[in-house]
Design a protein around this motif. Structure first.
Motif, PDB file in Angstrom:
ATOM      1  N   ALA A  79       0.855  -1.187   0.000  1.00 29.99           N
ATOM      2  CA  ALA A  79       0.000   0.000   0.000  1.00 29.99           C
ATOM      3  C   ALA A  79       0.889   1.235   0.000  1.00 29.99           C
ATOM      4  O   ALA A  79       1.824   1.337   0.804  1.00 29.99           O
ATOM      5  CB  ALA A  79      -0.922   0.006   1.204  1.00 29.99           C
ATOM      6  N   VAL A  80       0.607   2.167  -0.926  1.00 27.43           N
ATOM      7  CA  VAL A  80       1.368   3.411  -1.062  1.00 27.43           C
ATOM      8  C   VAL A  80       0.393   4.570  -0.986  1.00 27.43           C
ATOM      9  O   VAL A  80      -0.539   4.658  -1.797  1.00 27.43           O
ATOM     10  CB  VAL A  80       2.116   3.487  -2.399  1.00 27.43           C
ATOM     11  CG1 VAL A  80       3.001   4.728  -2.445  1.00 27.43           C
ATOM     12  CG2 VAL A  80       2.924   2.236  -2.659  1.00 27.43           C
ATOM     13  N   THR A  81       0.565   5.469  -0.027  1.00 26.97           N
ATOM     14  CA  THR A  81      -0.308   6.632   0.074  1.00 26.97           C
ATOM     15  C   THR A  81       0.339   7.832  -0.618  1.00 26.97           C
ATOM     16  O   THR A  81       1.564   7.981  -0.637  1.00 26.97           O
ATOM     17  CB  THR A  81      -0.620   6.973   1.535  1.00 26.97           C
ATOM     18  OG1 THR A  81       0.591   7.277   2.241  1.00 26.97           O
ATOM     19  CG2 THR A  81      -1.321   5.807   2.213  1.00 26.97           C
ATOM     20  N   ILE A  82      -0.524   8.690  -1.179  1.00 23.28           N
ATOM     21  CA  ILE A  82      -0.088   9.844  -1.971  1.00 23.28           C
ATOM     22  C   ILE A  82      -0.778  11.088  -1.428  1.00 23.28           C
ATOM     23  O   ILE A  82      -2.000  11.245  -1.560  1.00 23.28           O
ATOM     24  CB  ILE A  82      -0.434   9.657  -3.460  1.00 23.28           C
ATOM     25  CG1 ILE A  82       0.210   8.375  -4.011  1.00 23.28           C
ATOM     26  CG2 ILE A  82      -0.001  10.874  -4.268  1.00 23.28           C
ATOM     27  CD1 ILE A  82      -0.240   8.029  -5.417  1.00 23.28           C
ATOM     28  N   ASP A  83      -0.009  11.961  -0.819  1.00 25.50           N
ATOM     29  CA  ASP A  83      -0.529  13.215  -0.248  1.00 25.50           C
ATOM     30  C   ASP A  83      -0.177  14.348  -1.192  1.00 25.50           C
ATOM     31  O   ASP A  83       0.990  14.737  -1.307  1.00 25.50           O
ATOM     32  CB  ASP A  83       0.089  13.432   1.133  1.00 25.50           C
ATOM     33  CG  ASP A  83      -0.279  14.781   1.747  1.00 25.50           C
ATOM     34  OD1 ASP A  83      -1.238  15.410   1.259  1.00 25.50           O
ATOM     35  OD2 ASP A  83       0.400  15.198   2.700  1.00 25.50           O
ATOM     36  N   GLU A 134       3.883   7.447   1.737  1.00 26.25           N
ATOM     37  CA  GLU A 134       4.187   6.446   2.752  1.00 26.25           C
ATOM     38  C   GLU A 134       3.962   5.061   2.152  1.00 26.25           C
ATOM     39  O   GLU A 134       3.120   4.893   1.257  1.00 26.25           O
ATOM     40  CB  GLU A 134       3.323   6.627   4.007  1.00 26.25           C
ATOM     41  CG  GLU A 134       3.654   7.859   4.815  1.00 26.25           C
ATOM     42  CD  GLU A 134       3.234   7.735   6.288  1.00 26.25           C
ATOM     43  OE1 GLU A 134       3.039   6.587   6.756  1.00 26.25           O
ATOM     44  OE2 GLU A 134       3.102   8.779   6.949  1.00 26.25           O
ATOM     45  N   VAL A 135       4.693   4.063   2.681  1.00 31.65           N
ATOM     46  CA  VAL A 135       4.626   2.701   2.135  1.00 31.65           C
ATOM     47  C   VAL A 135       4.610   1.683   3.265  1.00 31.65           C
ATOM     48  O   VAL A 135       5.380   1.797   4.226  1.00 31.65           O
ATOM     49  CB  VAL A 135       5.837   2.399   1.222  1.00 31.65           C
ATOM     50  CG1 VAL A 135       5.794   0.948   0.741  1.00 31.65           C
ATOM     51  CG2 VAL A 135       5.879   3.343   0.036  1.00 31.65           C
ATOM     52  N   ALA A 167       1.024  -4.390   9.195  1.00 31.47           N
ATOM     53  CA  ALA A 167       2.185  -4.068   8.352  1.00 31.47           C
ATOM     54  C   ALA A 167       3.405  -4.865   8.815  1.00 31.47           C
ATOM     55  O   ALA A 167       3.752  -4.864   9.993  1.00 31.47           O
ATOM     56  CB  ALA A 167       2.491  -2.573   8.422  1.00 31.47           C
ATOM     57  N   LEU A 168       4.056  -5.531   7.861  1.00 31.42           N
ATOM     58  CA  LEU A 168       5.238  -6.341   8.178  1.00 31.42           C
ATOM     59  C   LEU A 168       6.543  -5.645   7.809  1.00 31.42           C
ATOM     60  O   LEU A 168       7.597  -5.959   8.364  1.00 31.42           O
ATOM     61  CB  LEU A 168       5.144  -7.694   7.480  1.00 31.42           C
ATOM     62  CG  LEU A 168       3.929  -8.552   7.858  1.00 31.42           C
ATOM     63  CD1 LEU A 168       3.967  -9.890   7.135  1.00 31.42           C
ATOM     64  CD2 LEU A 168       3.847  -8.757   9.365  1.00 31.42           C
ATOM     65  N   ASP A 169       6.487  -4.739   6.871  1.00 35.87           N
ATOM     66  CA  ASP A 169       7.640  -3.888   6.563  1.00 35.87           C
ATOM     67  C   ASP A 169       7.095  -2.521   6.190  1.00 35.87           C
ATOM     68  O   ASP A 169       5.919  -2.382   5.817  1.00 35.87           O
ATOM     69  CB  ASP A 169       8.484  -4.478   5.430  1.00 35.87           C
ATOM     70  CG  ASP A 169       9.925  -3.949   5.414  1.00 35.87           C
ATOM     71  OD1 ASP A 169      10.243  -3.068   6.246  1.00 35.87           O
ATOM     72  OD2 ASP A 169      10.730  -4.407   4.590  1.00 35.87           O
ATOM     73  N   ALA A 170       7.934  -1.503   6.305  1.00 37.47           N
ATOM     74  CA  ALA A 170       7.529  -0.140   6.004  1.00 37.47           C
ATOM     75  C   ALA A 170       8.753   0.671   5.622  1.00 37.47           C
ATOM     76  O   ALA A 170       9.871   0.359   6.038  1.00 37.47           O
ATOM     77  CB  ALA A 170       6.834   0.503   7.212  1.00 37.47           C
ATOM     78  N   VAL A 171       8.532   1.700   4.817  1.00 39.33           N
ATOM     79  CA  VAL A 171       9.600   2.655   4.539  1.00 39.33           C
ATOM     80  C   VAL A 171       9.725   3.555   5.762  1.00 39.33           C
ATOM     81  O   VAL A 171       8.812   4.333   6.071  1.00 39.33           O
ATOM     82  CB  VAL A 171       9.298   3.462   3.266  1.00 39.33           C
ATOM     83  CG1 VAL A 171      10.281   4.623   3.126  1.00 39.33           C
ATOM     84  CG2 VAL A 171       9.363   2.558   2.038  1.00 39.33           C
ATOM     85  N   THR A 172      10.843   3.420   6.460  1.00 39.22           N
ATOM     86  CA  THR A 172      11.063   4.170   7.697  1.00 39.22           C
ATOM     87  C   THR A 172      12.547   4.168   8.027  1.00 39.22           C
ATOM     88  O   THR A 172      13.289   3.282   7.572  1.00 39.22           O
ATOM     89  CB  THR A 172      10.273   3.546   8.865  1.00 39.22           C
ATOM     90  OG1 THR A 172      10.536   4.293  10.060  1.00 39.22           O
ATOM     91  CG2 THR A 172      10.654   2.093   9.102  1.00 39.22           C
ATOM     92  N   ASP A 220       4.966   6.777  11.204  1.00 35.88           N
ATOM     93  CA  ASP A 220       5.218   8.216  11.331  1.00 35.88           C
ATOM     94  C   ASP A 220       6.095   8.760  10.201  1.00 35.88           C
ATOM     95  O   ASP A 220       6.043   9.949   9.898  1.00 35.88           O
ATOM     96  CB  ASP A 220       5.896   8.508  12.677  1.00 35.88           C
ATOM     97  CG  ASP A 220       4.969   8.264  13.852  1.00 35.88           C
ATOM     98  OD1 ASP A 220       3.920   8.920  13.903  1.00 35.88           O
ATOM     99  OD2 ASP A 220       5.276   7.401  14.692  1.00 35.88           O
ATOM    100  N   TYR A 221       6.899   7.886   9.598  1.00 34.74           N
ATOM    101  CA  TYR A 221       7.867   8.367   8.604  1.00 34.74           C
ATOM    102  C   TYR A 221       7.218   8.472   7.228  1.00 34.74           C
ATOM    103  O   TYR A 221       6.534   7.556   6.763  1.00 34.74           O
ATOM    104  CB  TYR A 221       9.058   7.414   8.524  1.00 34.74           C
ATOM    105  CG  TYR A 221      10.156   7.920   7.615  1.00 34.74           C
ATOM    106  CD1 TYR A 221      11.049   8.893   8.059  1.00 34.74           C
ATOM    107  CD2 TYR A 221      10.288   7.455   6.318  1.00 34.74           C
ATOM    108  CE1 TYR A 221      12.050   9.374   7.232  1.00 34.74           C
ATOM    109  CE2 TYR A 221      11.285   7.924   5.484  1.00 34.74           C
ATOM    110  CZ  TYR A 221      12.168   8.890   5.948  1.00 34.74           C
ATOM    111  OH  TYR A 221      13.153   9.368   5.118  1.00 34.74           O
ATOM    112  N   TYR A 222       7.438   9.603   6.578  1.00 36.58           N
ATOM    113  CA  TYR A 222       7.027   9.778   5.191  1.00 36.58           C
ATOM    114  C   TYR A 222       8.164  10.428   4.423  1.00 36.58           C
ATOM    115  O   TYR A 222       9.062  11.055   5.012  1.00 36.58           O
ATOM    116  CB  TYR A 222       5.750  10.625   5.074  1.00 36.58           C
ATOM    117  CG  TYR A 222       5.860  12.023   5.640  1.00 36.58           C
ATOM    118  CD1 TYR A 222       6.377  13.079   4.884  1.00 36.58           C
ATOM    119  CD2 TYR A 222       5.435  12.307   6.938  1.00 36.58           C
ATOM    120  CE1 TYR A 222       6.475  14.362   5.403  1.00 36.58           C
ATOM    121  CE2 TYR A 222       5.519  13.578   7.466  1.00 36.58           C
ATOM    122  CZ  TYR A 222       6.039  14.604   6.696  1.00 36.58           C
ATOM    123  OH  TYR A 222       6.144  15.870   7.208  1.00 36.58           O
ATOM    124  N   VAL A 223       8.157  10.256   3.103  1.00 35.61           N
ATOM    125  CA  VAL A 223       9.123  10.950   2.267  1.00 35.61           C
ATOM    126  C   VAL A 223       8.393  12.033   1.494  1.00 35.61           C
ATOM    127  O   VAL A 223       7.230  11.860   1.112  1.00 35.61           O
ATOM    128  CB  VAL A 223       9.858   9.990   1.298  1.00 35.61           C
ATOM    129  CG1 VAL A 223      10.634   8.941   2.064  1.00 35.61           C
ATOM    130  CG2 VAL A 223       8.903   9.335   0.311  1.00 35.61           C
TER     131      VAL A 223
END
Length: 319
Positions: free
Chosen positions: A115-119, A233-234, A259-264, A280-283
C-alpha cells in the motif's frame, strides 16, 4: 563584464542546472517487470535515499521485516529492499524490489501486499489517514492522503495457475477489494478507466526478478505536479483475496498493525515503527517543472555554481 559574456554565462547556467533533472526525459520507463531501465545507483547506507538521474531511490534495510507469520509464509516476500520513484509529463512511475519472491506464485493466499499513500495537498489532517486492506495501520497526520495505490498479489482470479509474471491495466476489473491492482481516493472509491489497456495505469510483476513496477496517469491523481512536492508512505504485508466476493486485504494480526515492513528510518525491526499502529515516517519528493522528474540534490546546484565560477575566471583572463 560585457553583455554578450553575461548572456553566455546565463545560458551555461541554465543548461547545467536543468541537465540533472531532464537528462532522462527521452528514455522512458517501460513497465514490464524488468528493472534494468532504472539507472540511478543505490544509496550506500540502509534506510536512506538519494535523488540521481531523475529518480528518487530508497534503500531499505534487509531483514528488518516482522516475522509474525513465520512458518506460514516466507518473510522474504514482504522484505522490501528497494523503492524508486520517477515521472514524466504523463505518468508517475514506481519500482519495488523484495529480498526473495521465489516461494510464491501470483494468486497465492499470503502473497505480497503493498500500500502506497499519496498526499498531494501537503496539509496536515487534510485527507484520509488509514492504509488500505483493513491493515489496522495509519499514516502520519502530516501525510494524510488523497490517493492510495494497492498491489495485492493474492488476487484469487490467478490462484493455482503457477504464474510468475503478469501485467495488469487499471480498468474496470480493478474496481474490487480483492484485485491485484487498485487506485483509491480518500473517500475509498476505486479510480479506473473502463476498457483501459495501460494508458490510465499499468502494473507489471516479475517474481523471478523480485520486482513490481507500476505507473499511474497523473490525471487520475490530481494532475502533473508542475513543480512542488508529494508526500508518500509505504507498507508491505501478506495478502488475501476473494475476488468473486469483492473481498481482500492484509492477513490480520490480532490487536496490532498488520504491516510487516515499512519505509522508515526506525529500526532495527519494523515493529519499532508500527507498534503504535502508525507509520510516522514519510518521504517528501520534489518534482521539477515542466517535466516532473524529482529535483536534483542541493550538491548538484552547488557543483553548477562552482563550474560557472571557474568559467567566469577563465573568460575574464581571456578578455
Amino acid at each position: 563584464m560585457s553583455k554578450p559574456l553575461v548572456l553566455l554565462f546565463s545560458a551555461i547556467f541554465m543548461m547545467l542546472l536543468t541537465t540533472p533533472i531532464l537528462a532522462i526525459a527521452q528514455p522512458q520507463i517501460i513497465v514490464d517487470g524488468d528493472p534494468s531501465d532504472w539507472k540511478a545507483p543505490l544509496p550506500s547506507q540502509d534506510n536512506t535515499y538519494i535523488i540521481s538521474d531523475g529518480e528518487f531511490v530508497w534503500k531499505d534495510a534487509t531483514g528488518d521485516e516482522r516475522t509474525d507469520f513465520a512458518g506460514s509464509v516466507n518473510p522474504d516476500l514482504v522484505d522490501l529492499v528497494e523503492w524508486r520513484i520517477t515521472g514524466d509529463g504523463d505518468y508517475l512511475y514506481m519500482l519495488f524490489k523484495f529480498k526473495n519472491m521465489s516461494g510464491i506464485s501470483i494468486g497465492d493466499n499470503g502473497a505480497t501486499f503493498i500500500a502506497v499513500t499519496i498526499d498531494r495537498d501537503l496539509t496536515s489532517g487534510s485527507g484520509e489517514i488509514w492504509f488500505a486492506g483493513e491493515s489496522d495501520t495509519k499514516v502520519n497526520s502530516s501525510a494524510a492522503w488523497e490517493y492510495q495505490i494497492v498491489v495485492n498479489l493474492a488476487d484469487s482470479r490467478y490462484r493455482n495457475q503457477g504464474l510468475r509474471s503478469i501485467t495488469h491495466p487499471l480498468n474496470e476489473s480493478t474496481n474490487n477489494w480483492g484485485a491485484i491492482f487498485q487506485l483509491l481516493d480518500k473517500n475509498w472509491n476505486h479510480l479506473y478507466v473502463p476498457g483501459d489497456t495501460g494508458a490510465a495505469g499499468l502494473l507489471a510483476v516479475n517474481l523471478d526478478n523480485n520486482c513490481i513496477e507500476l505507473k499511474i496517469n497523473w490525471s487520475l491523481i490530481g494532475g502533473a505536479p508542475a513543480g512542488g512536492s508529494i508526500r508518500f508512505e509505504v507498507i508491505t504485508a501478506v495478502g488475501w483475496s476473494n475476488y468473486g466476493g469483492n473481498g481482500g486485504g492484509t492477513w490480520d494480526i490480532s490487536g496490532s498493525s498488520d504491516a510487516l515492513d515499512a519505509v522508515t528510518t526506525i529500526g532495527p525491526n519494523t515493529w519499532s515503527e508500527v507498534e503504535d499502529g502508525v507509520v510516522d515516517y514519510y518521504v517528501e519528493v520534489s518534482f521539477a517543472t515542466p517535466v516532473p522528474y524529482p529535483v536534483p540534490e542541493p550538491w548538484i546546484v552547488g557543483l553548477v555554481a562552482l563550474v560557472i565560477a571557474g568559467l567566469y575566471l577563465v573568460f575574464r583572463r581571456m578578455t
